[in-house]
Enzyme design. Sequence first.
Site, short mmCIF file in Angstrom:
data_model
loop_
_atom_site.label_atom_id
_atom_site.label_comp_id
_atom_site.label_asym_id
_atom_site.label_seq_id
_atom_site.Cartn_x
_atom_site.Cartn_y
_atom_site.Cartn_z
CD GLU A 178 77.57 25.88 35.75
OE1 GLU A 178 76.50 25.68 36.36
OE2 GLU A 178 78.58 26.35 36.32
CG HIS A 213 74.55 22.71 38.90
ND1 HIS A 213 74.42 22.30 40.20
CD2 HIS A 213 75.73 23.39 38.84
CE1 HIS A 213 75.48 22.72 40.91
NE2 HIS A 213 76.28 23.38 40.10
#
Lengths: 501, 501
Positions: free
Chosen positions: B263, B266
Amino acid sequence: MDKHTALSELKQRLAEAGDVAKAASVLGWDQRVTMPAGGGPARAEVLGTLSRIAHETFASPETGRLLDAAAPLEDELPFESDDASLIRVTRRDWEKERRVPPELSAEMTREAARGHQVWIEARKSSDFAAFLPALRRNVELKHRYIECFEDFDSPYDPLLDDYEPGMKTAEVKAVFDVLRPALTELVAAAPDVDASFLEGDFPIDDQRAFADEVIATLGFAPGAVRLDPTVHPFCTSFSNRDVRLTTRYQDHDLESIWSTLHEAGHGLYAHGNDDSLLRSPLAGAPSLGLNESQSRTWENLVGRQRPFWTYWYSRLQDRFPTLGSVDLDRFLQAINRAEPGLIRVDADETTYSLHIILRFELEQEIIEGTVALEDLPEVWNARMRDFLGVDVPDDAHGVLQDVHWSGGGMGYFPTYALGNVISLQIWQKVREELPDVDDALAAGDVSPLGDWLRDRIYRHGRKFTPKEMLERVAGTPRIEPEPYLAYLRDKVEGLRTLAPA
Amino acid sequence: MDKHTALSELKQRLAEAGDVAKAASVLGWDQRVTMPAGGGPARAEVLGTLSRIAHETFASPETGRLLDAAAPLEDELPFESDDASLIRVTRRDWEKERRVPPELSAEMTREAARGHQVWIEARKSSDFAAFLPALRRNVELKHRYIECFEDFDSPYDPLLDDYEPGMKTAEVKAVFDVLRPALTELVAAAPDVDASFLEGDFPIDDQRAFADEVIATLGFAPGAVRLDPTVHPFCTSFSNRDVRLTTRYQDHDLESIWSTLHEAGHGLYAHGNDDSLLRSPLAGAPSLGLNESQSRTWENLVGRQRPFWTYWYSRLQDRFPTLGSVDLDRFLQAINRAEPGLIRVDADETTYSLHIILRFELEQEIIEGTVALEDLPEVWNARMRDFLGVDVPDDAHGVLQDVHWSGGGMGYFPTYALGNVISLQIWQKVREELPDVDDALAAGDVSPLGDWLRDRIYRHGRKFTPKEMLERVAGTPRIEPEPYLAYLRDKVEGLRTLAPA
């Protein structure tokens, strides 16, 4: 257009405007509870856009046309019905909101945000002069706002009406004129009390666990509430099943207990709204004063009294062993003490309303132009000496202490004191109708009280005006200071007769 | 209208549509991270309203008129300029979005929400028959969606294009046709590896502290990111300075490390977007595949390799003493093992893309009608045996395991495998241009890598199509599987030559 079709379209329109406003509330909660600091600028843009869309949707002429077309239903349906109330309340809201040009709203929003930033810095350095230009701009905008309205007795009326619909400045003044001398006298007569044991080492994790334990008993449905830490505690809700309480934990005192109970009071109000009011402008509370009466009820009328602590005190002692040597009487005496201080948000129950009355009077003088803005610190300090007998060392502990004026929030302060007063008018009825309430609280059971308040007050949301609600629940539309003063007199008297300090 | 005025009005319009979409993202984050369960129904209403407003603002004919009036600027300004890119990208988005009738969008949203609820229950009881009607409705709606478009080679193209703009089904198929046999062979050849020490007692507080420690070194600006626990980890951002990572902590393994790094990849993409792209449709990434290439880069190409762990492994051992007896070689071997399994989200790097290829092939057959929906479990299970050699015990561990189809999310799966492939095409360039990257990572310094990726990729947001971006960064617009396969071959070979299991 057929009146039923009109009502149905009106509801859809209001629901959508409300959805957008609710989105803004979620973003506001996030901003104060979770947002990384870097998110500020983007957040301001999003909030600006949402607020414009909500305003345009609600205040549009189309809303007015639908209101007119649905109007016959208001007379045909019972006054208390959801639909008649919706039409009645929405018309009042709409007629107020459409008077304010969107450009003025936008300018007020912008200057409020700017003023807030300036205030943060000015308070840090205790520099009133740095804040003065921002205050001046916000006051000028307030004057332009007031000019949008007619038929008021005092120019302060339209400001007050934003928070306390239908209330007149003269009515508040009449109440405060009774309170001021009585409170000043009470404060002067209050004995010194030993509260040294309330300062110490209280681990935040333990405070959090205690707060969670208390919240779990207050009657919230499972999965309908959460409690988070923040700097300036507040409560907001996005439905009656999504209630967000916040509190502030400090490792050197136990104030989080009452901060949590206070916000829980607001939260129980939102939680108690009938499902039929969801997604309509009727969700909420009639006024800030009525809402505050309930936060004060749970914080003070429940949370500082013997019945509540009869159940909870041993549990508190288990978590915080330093209280083991402090008996319940001394604890109650300490949490009910009356001590003049400089800071409103730290004030005890007895002195609190004096802080408010000072601000209420100043706000009127600001709006009427009878005090020069540059003289505010001096006037503030002089009145603090008069009202509370304290000397203000600097403006950070004086006129700069509160956030409200920085964002143009004039007219808000009095609702805090009105909440105190109203809470006792309602509490009198609680005592009459629930004679066993103390026994239940002493057994850790708040449900009789919670059920009564929900049934009489919370479930109705904004269906009634503050006065209509007060009349329903307390038997009079008037705000009457006597029960509140009697309560405080008993409190101060109790401080003397409880275990000696 | 003057072209400059048109551009300026277009930007304002897009900014406001984007504000509303961003508000919906905040509400989505809140729903998955903090919302009490009871908030669901009200939240669904608010999200529905916001999505309608965002769509109406963006897809309106007025947007088209402004685009036309601003069009001359697209030719006059450099291709890479923000303004030319804005016009180019917005026209593509607008032409796609306006083809879909709002009623169809609304129905897809509703059926997606319904399908999701049905899927949750069906998966719990492993009951595919209970899910079948919802799947059938969602597939029917996909067909109606496809009919909104023209000029496609495969009916799957418009679905794929939603997530991977400009990509054709045939192009993906060509890549996957190379991957499938090569991966199947690799998986069969992978040795057994002892990873038993990755199961055990790993207190969540320590995992959280380790995750925070790692995140703090990845190059996020102070006050620009936060990390929260959730059930299904994701990343979202509300500006390049308000990035929300989520992860999942389980007290019996250390998977949170790679979930967090994934994550964070991202998040670094969003964080690296140029400020000039804020509040415009150019913020973001060109496609899910490119975005995923970066989550995979940080999770795998950084987070499972020796240089990264040369710095971090002793720190991990300090937090988790049971790893004290496991040397770095054995740890690396374990976190790089290749083991066929049933569940996509638990799959290792080597087997992962096979799970995707299976879904990609099935999705095409579903859309082309060459597989009957009621036969899906049987077909699924047979292919799992073919591709991965595993036997599916029940549909919860088979065709019902993923959320995507329940919400109509067809065309999404291939982007995961494309992300894997692209990550290696880019990593080849990293190695060429940053020969010392391993030394920096081994010293705990990700800044050369982070700076390079931001400069080459992240700062451009959505200015370029996926192919344009790939050509800029990797020298070819084509997705080429060779670097990825070479990387996996090295990995499997390394498993043999590292310390024996």
